[in-house]
Design a protein around this motif. Structure first.
Motif, PDB file in Angstrom:
ATOM      1  N   GLU A 180      17.993  -6.559   4.508  1.00  0.00           N
ATOM      2  CA  GLU A 180      17.625  -6.620   5.918  1.00  0.00           C
ATOM      3  C   GLU A 180      16.855  -5.354   6.314  1.00  0.00           C
ATOM      4  O   GLU A 180      15.811  -5.413   6.969  1.00  0.00           O
ATOM      5  N   PHE A 181      17.352  -4.197   5.863  1.00  0.00           N
ATOM      6  CA  PHE A 181      16.678  -2.953   6.211  1.00  0.00           C
ATOM      7  C   PHE A 181      15.324  -2.844   5.512  1.00  0.00           C
ATOM      8  O   PHE A 181      14.343  -2.386   6.089  1.00  0.00           O
ATOM      9  N   GLN A 182      15.273  -3.301   4.260  1.00  0.00           N
ATOM     10  CA  GLN A 182      13.991  -3.276   3.542  1.00  0.00           C
ATOM     11  C   GLN A 182      12.942  -4.108   4.263  1.00  0.00           C
ATOM     12  O   GLN A 182      11.776  -3.741   4.324  1.00  0.00           O
ATOM     13  N   ARG A 183      13.387  -5.230   4.820  1.00  0.00           N
ATOM     14  CA  ARG A 183      12.439  -6.072   5.530  1.00  0.00           C
ATOM     15  C   ARG A 183      11.928  -5.360   6.774  1.00  0.00           C
ATOM     16  O   ARG A 183      10.746  -5.351   7.077  1.00  0.00           O
ATOM     17  N   ARG A 184      12.875  -4.675   7.482  1.00  0.00           N
ATOM     18  CA  ARG A 184      12.446  -3.949   8.675  1.00  0.00           C
ATOM     19  C   ARG A 184      11.484  -2.816   8.317  1.00  0.00           C
ATOM     20  O   ARG A 184      10.545  -2.516   9.044  1.00  0.00           O
ATOM     21  N   CYS A 185      11.742  -2.161   7.167  1.00  0.00           N
ATOM     22  CA  CYS A 185      10.836  -1.099   6.716  1.00  0.00           C
ATOM     23  C   CYS A 185       9.441  -1.670   6.461  1.00  0.00           C
ATOM     24  O   CYS A 185       8.443  -1.103   6.893  1.00  0.00           O
ATOM     25  N   SER A 186       9.406  -2.806   5.765  1.00  0.00           N
ATOM     26  CA  SER A 186       8.108  -3.403   5.452  1.00  0.00           C
ATOM     27  C   SER A 186       7.369  -3.750   6.729  1.00  0.00           C
ATOM     28  O   SER A 186       6.158  -3.545   6.837  1.00  0.00           O
ATOM     29  N   GLU A 187       8.094  -4.268   7.718  1.00  0.00           N
ATOM     30  CA  GLU A 187       7.464  -4.587   8.994  1.00  0.00           C
ATOM     31  C   GLU A 187       6.929  -3.321   9.649  1.00  0.00           C
ATOM     32  O   GLU A 187       5.845  -3.302  10.220  1.00  0.00           O
ATOM     33  N   LYS A 188       7.728  -2.262   9.536  1.00  0.00           N
ATOM     34  CA  LYS A 188       7.327  -0.991  10.147  1.00  0.00           C
ATOM     35  C   LYS A 188       6.060  -0.459   9.468  1.00  0.00           C
ATOM     36  O   LYS A 188       5.162   0.051  10.123  1.00  0.00           O
ATOM     37  N   PHE A 189       6.015  -0.582   8.149  1.00  0.00           N
ATOM     38  CA  PHE A 189       4.819  -0.130   7.424  1.00  0.00           C
ATOM     39  C   PHE A 189       3.590  -0.902   7.896  1.00  0.00           C
ATOM     40  O   PHE A 189       2.525  -0.330   8.116  1.00  0.00           O
ATOM     41  N   ALA A 190       3.777  -2.205   8.067  1.00  0.00           N
ATOM     42  CA  ALA A 190       2.655  -3.035   8.527  1.00  0.00           C
ATOM     43  C   ALA A 190       2.198  -2.581   9.911  1.00  0.00           C
ATOM     44  O   ALA A 190       0.999  -2.516  10.196  1.00  0.00           O
ATOM     45  N   GLU A 191       3.175  -2.265  10.752  1.00  0.00           N
ATOM     46  CA  GLU A 191       2.874  -1.828  12.116  1.00  0.00           C
ATOM     47  C   GLU A 191       2.117  -0.489  12.102  1.00  0.00           C
ATOM     48  O   GLU A 191       1.133  -0.304  12.817  1.00  0.00           O
ATOM     49  N   LEU A 192       2.583   0.426  11.257  1.00  0.00           N
ATOM     50  CA  LEU A 192       1.927   1.733  11.157  1.00  0.00           C
ATOM     51  C   LEU A 192       0.489   1.564  10.684  1.00  0.00           C
ATOM     52  O   LEU A 192      -0.441   2.190  11.190  1.00  0.00           O
ATOM     53  N   LYS A 193       0.337   0.685   9.713  1.00  0.00           N
ATOM     54  CA  LYS A 193      -0.989   0.432   9.180  1.00  0.00           C
ATOM     55  C   LYS A 193      -1.895  -0.145  10.274  1.00  0.00           C
ATOM     56  O   LYS A 193      -3.038   0.271  10.440  1.00  0.00           O
ATOM     57  N   HIS A 194      -1.333  -1.076  11.028  1.00  0.00           N
ATOM     58  CA  HIS A 194      -2.072  -1.712  12.105  1.00  0.00           C
ATOM     59  C   HIS A 194      -2.549  -0.686  13.132  1.00  0.00           C
ATOM     60  O   HIS A 194      -3.640  -0.805  13.691  1.00  0.00           O
ATOM     61  N   SER A 195      -1.723   0.323  13.371  1.00  0.00           N
ATOM     62  CA  SER A 195      -2.118   1.323  14.363  1.00  0.00           C
ATOM     63  C   SER A 195      -2.889   2.475  13.713  1.00  0.00           C
ATOM     64  O   SER A 195      -3.016   3.557  14.286  1.00  0.00           O
ATOM     65  N   GLY A 196      -3.382   2.245  12.487  1.00  0.00           N
ATOM     66  CA  GLY A 196      -4.301   3.202  11.871  1.00  0.00           C
ATOM     67  C   GLY A 196      -3.662   4.418  11.226  1.00  0.00           C
ATOM     68  O   GLY A 196      -4.334   5.390  10.909  1.00  0.00           O
ATOM     69  N   LYS A 197      -2.334   4.368  11.000  1.00  0.00           N
ATOM     70  CA  LYS A 197      -1.668   5.507  10.374  1.00  0.00           C
ATOM     71  C   LYS A 197      -1.815   5.423   8.853  1.00  0.00           C
ATOM     72  O   LYS A 197      -1.994   4.345   8.291  1.00  0.00           O
ATOM     73  N   THR A 198      -1.696   6.579   8.240  1.00  0.00           N
ATOM     74  CA  THR A 198      -1.773   6.645   6.789  1.00  0.00           C
ATOM     75  C   THR A 198      -0.356   6.724   6.229  1.00  0.00           C
ATOM     76  O   THR A 198       0.443   7.522   6.713  1.00  0.00           O
ATOM     77  N   VAL A 199      -0.071   5.884   5.248  1.00  0.00           N
ATOM     78  CA  VAL A 199       1.275   5.888   4.672  1.00  0.00           C
ATOM     79  C   VAL A 199       1.150   6.066   3.157  1.00  0.00           C
ATOM     80  O   VAL A 199       0.338   5.392   2.520  1.00  0.00           O
ATOM     81  N   VAL A 200       1.929   6.985   2.598  1.00  0.00           N
ATOM     82  CA  VAL A 200       1.972   7.137   1.148  1.00  0.00           C
ATOM     83  C   VAL A 200       3.383   6.805   0.681  1.00  0.00           C
ATOM     84  O   VAL A 200       4.356   7.410   1.145  1.00  0.00           O
ATOM     85  N   ILE A 201       3.468   5.839  -0.213  1.00  0.00           N
ATOM     86  CA  ILE A 201       4.766   5.351  -0.675  1.00  0.00           C
ATOM     87  C   ILE A 201       4.906   5.619  -2.171  1.00  0.00           C
ATOM     88  O   ILE A 201       4.025   5.256  -2.949  1.00  0.00           O
ATOM     89  N   VAL A 202       6.009   6.251  -2.560  1.00  0.00           N
ATOM     90  CA  VAL A 202       6.340   6.368  -3.977  1.00  0.00           C
ATOM     91  C   VAL A 202       7.383   5.310  -4.268  1.00  0.00           C
ATOM     92  O   VAL A 202       8.388   5.232  -3.560  1.00  0.00           O
ATOM     93  N   SER A 203       7.141   4.504  -5.272  1.00  0.00           N
ATOM     94  CA  SER A 203       8.138   3.463  -5.535  1.00  0.00           C
ATOM     95  C   SER A 203       8.036   2.902  -6.939  1.00  0.00           C
ATOM     96  O   SER A 203       6.970   2.895  -7.550  1.00  0.00           O
ATOM     97  N   HIS A 204       9.191   2.467  -7.434  1.00  0.00           N
ATOM     98  CA  HIS A 204       9.218   1.722  -8.694  1.00  0.00           C
ATOM     99  C   HIS A 204       9.223   0.221  -8.434  1.00  0.00           C
ATOM    100  O   HIS A 204       9.162  -0.572  -9.373  1.00  0.00           O
TER     101      HIS A 204
END
Ligand SMILES: Nc1ncnc2c1ncn2[C@@H]1O[C@H](COP(=O)(O)OP(=O)(O)OP(=O)(O)O)[C@@H](O)[C@H]1O
Ligand SMILES: [Mg+2]
Length: 401
Positions: A180-204
């Motif tokens: 559930e939290f991962q889904r909210r994070c993904s939504e948040k990332f999409a929102e940040l992207k939509h508002s023109g923010k830069t996001v750098v994600i480290v992940s496996h």
């Protein structure tokens, strides 16, 4: 597009100390030289990250991803090279980093918010959002030392995104929260992207990286190996790791009473020969070589395919398929033949099992006995874990005659 982060020729060397007593004082007291070995965690890395992009950093454990993120966040200073950043940076780097264990969640929100540059007034007005996003209303006055790792991450992430950063750096937190939290994070990332923010994600979690990121950089032993559109870089990475991973052979755990065993597992391709490359849509056979030390009544063979995060994609067995012999002894093999492998590109783990008919007694269970990679094939679908293989119809037909 202007670069939000521009990394030029960055190197970072750690010193590995060999003295048992690592303190400088101890070394001076013993009039000994502190002996160390230099170790390049980052070696001449150059990357341009355009403003407004969601950018992924991938690579094996120890390849330097976290080190690079810390350099961008200016928590570490590179030994060589420069990093220029444009705008306000907010970072979620390590589990609980920046949290004071004895303080409550509430106090930590204020402490962290202040460190990230918010005034008390701004924090007051955002406090409910921060706690709400983290879903920690009931625990906000509990000292964070009593939080679970998931709770830590949720609060840290929630503070980090609520300080209005231009650049958000996130190190491997998606894996810790629940679904559930991962889904909210993904939504948040999409929102940040939509508002023109830069996001750098480290992940496996390559599936998430593929879905979320525009571009990806691949690090290996501190060197930049590839950078480009996420699908391309991830596919390249997968086709490389395939070779060593399968060559690694067994790495999972194994249990069972042992009267019957699955000695060997093979993945076969279209021609019946062991598969070297596996693509979405390819014919695919899992061959289980068994060896029984006594005659086993009604044995049930099963396989399970899981993602690296442990999500079970599928788990067919011979009992459900109505394919159970009365007795089985000696040696031989059982095949699970799949006409078209509908797994999306990614890395998968294969577990195999031999059970009694009730499926309660394991003769042999080989958990995560083999790892295999699926590369992009036909249908060309790369999001999620499966390819649906559907066809698009209606108005779209006229677009491409
Ligand atoms: N403080 C340190 N002192 C010495 N060596 C370090 C230090 N921090 C990291 N390293 C080493 O530097 C290398 C890169 O580490 P880093 O944490 O950046 O890798 P990573 O790509 O984030 O790995 P992971 O996927 O496991 O998180 C590793 O070999 C690690 O052991
Ligand atoms: Mg790391």
């Amino acid at each position: 597009m202007a670069a939000a982060i521009s990394i030029e020729g960055v190197s970072k060397t750690y010193r590995l100390y060999h003295e048992r007593n690592q303190s400088l004082k101890g070394a001076i007291m013993r009039r000994a030289r502190v002996r160390y070995e230099s170790f390049a965690a980052l070696d001449d890395v150059s990357i341009e990250i355009p403003a407004g992009e969601t950018f992924g950093l991938i690579g094996e454990n120890g390849s330097g991803k976290s080190t690079l993120l810390k350099c961008i966040a200016r928590i570490l200073r590179p030994d060589a090279g420069t990093i220029r950043t444009e705008g306000k940076i907010s970072a979620l780097l390590e589990l609980g980093a920046g949290f004071h264990p004895e303080l409550s969640g509430r106090d930590n929100v204020y402490l962290n918010g202040a460190i990230l540059g918010l005034s008390r007034k701004e924090l007051n007005s955002r406090f409910d959002d921060i706690v709400g996003f983290a879903g920690l209303e009931h625990f906000i006055d509990t000292p964070v030392k009593n939080y679970s790792s998931g709770m830590y991450v949720r609060l840290g992430f929630s503070v980090a995104i609520n300080v209005d950063p231009d650049i958000l750096l996130v190190d491997e937190v998606l894996a810790v929260g629940d679904e559930e939290f991962q889904r909210r994070c993904s939504e948040k990332f999409a929102e940040l992207k939509h508002s023109g923010k830069t996001v750098v994600i480290v992940s496996h979690a390559l599936g998430s990286v593929r879905n979320l990121c525009d571009e990806v950089a691949l690090l290996e032993h501190g060197k930049l190996i590839a950078t480009g559109p996420s699908g391309e870089v991830i596919d390249g990475y997968l086709s490389d790791v395939h070779v060593d991973r399968v060559a690694d052979g067994e790495y999972g755990s194994r249990w069972g009473s042992g009267e019957g065993k699955i000695d060997r597992v093979e993945i076969l391709g279209a021609n019946g020969a062991p598969a070297t490359d596996i693509h979405t849509g390819d014919p695919f056979t899992i061959r289980l070589h068994y060896a029984m030390s006594e005659s086993i009544p009604q044995p049930v063979f099963g396989v399970a395919i899981q993602t690296l995060e442990g999500f079970t994609v599928t788990g067919p067995n011979t009992r459900q398929a109505g394919a159970v012999p009365d007795q089985l002894s000696g040696t031989g093999h059982v095949d699970l033949r799949v006409d078209r492998l509908m797994l999306a590109p990614g890395i998968y783990d294969l577990s195999v099992s031999l059970y009694d008919y009730s499926c309660s007694h394991a003769f042999d269970f080989r958990h995560r006995t083999m790892r295999f990679d699926v590369e992009r094939g036909n249908p060309v679908e790369e999001h999620g874990v499966m390819a649906l293989g559907g066809s698009w119809e209606g108005a779209v037909e006229s677009v491409h005659p």
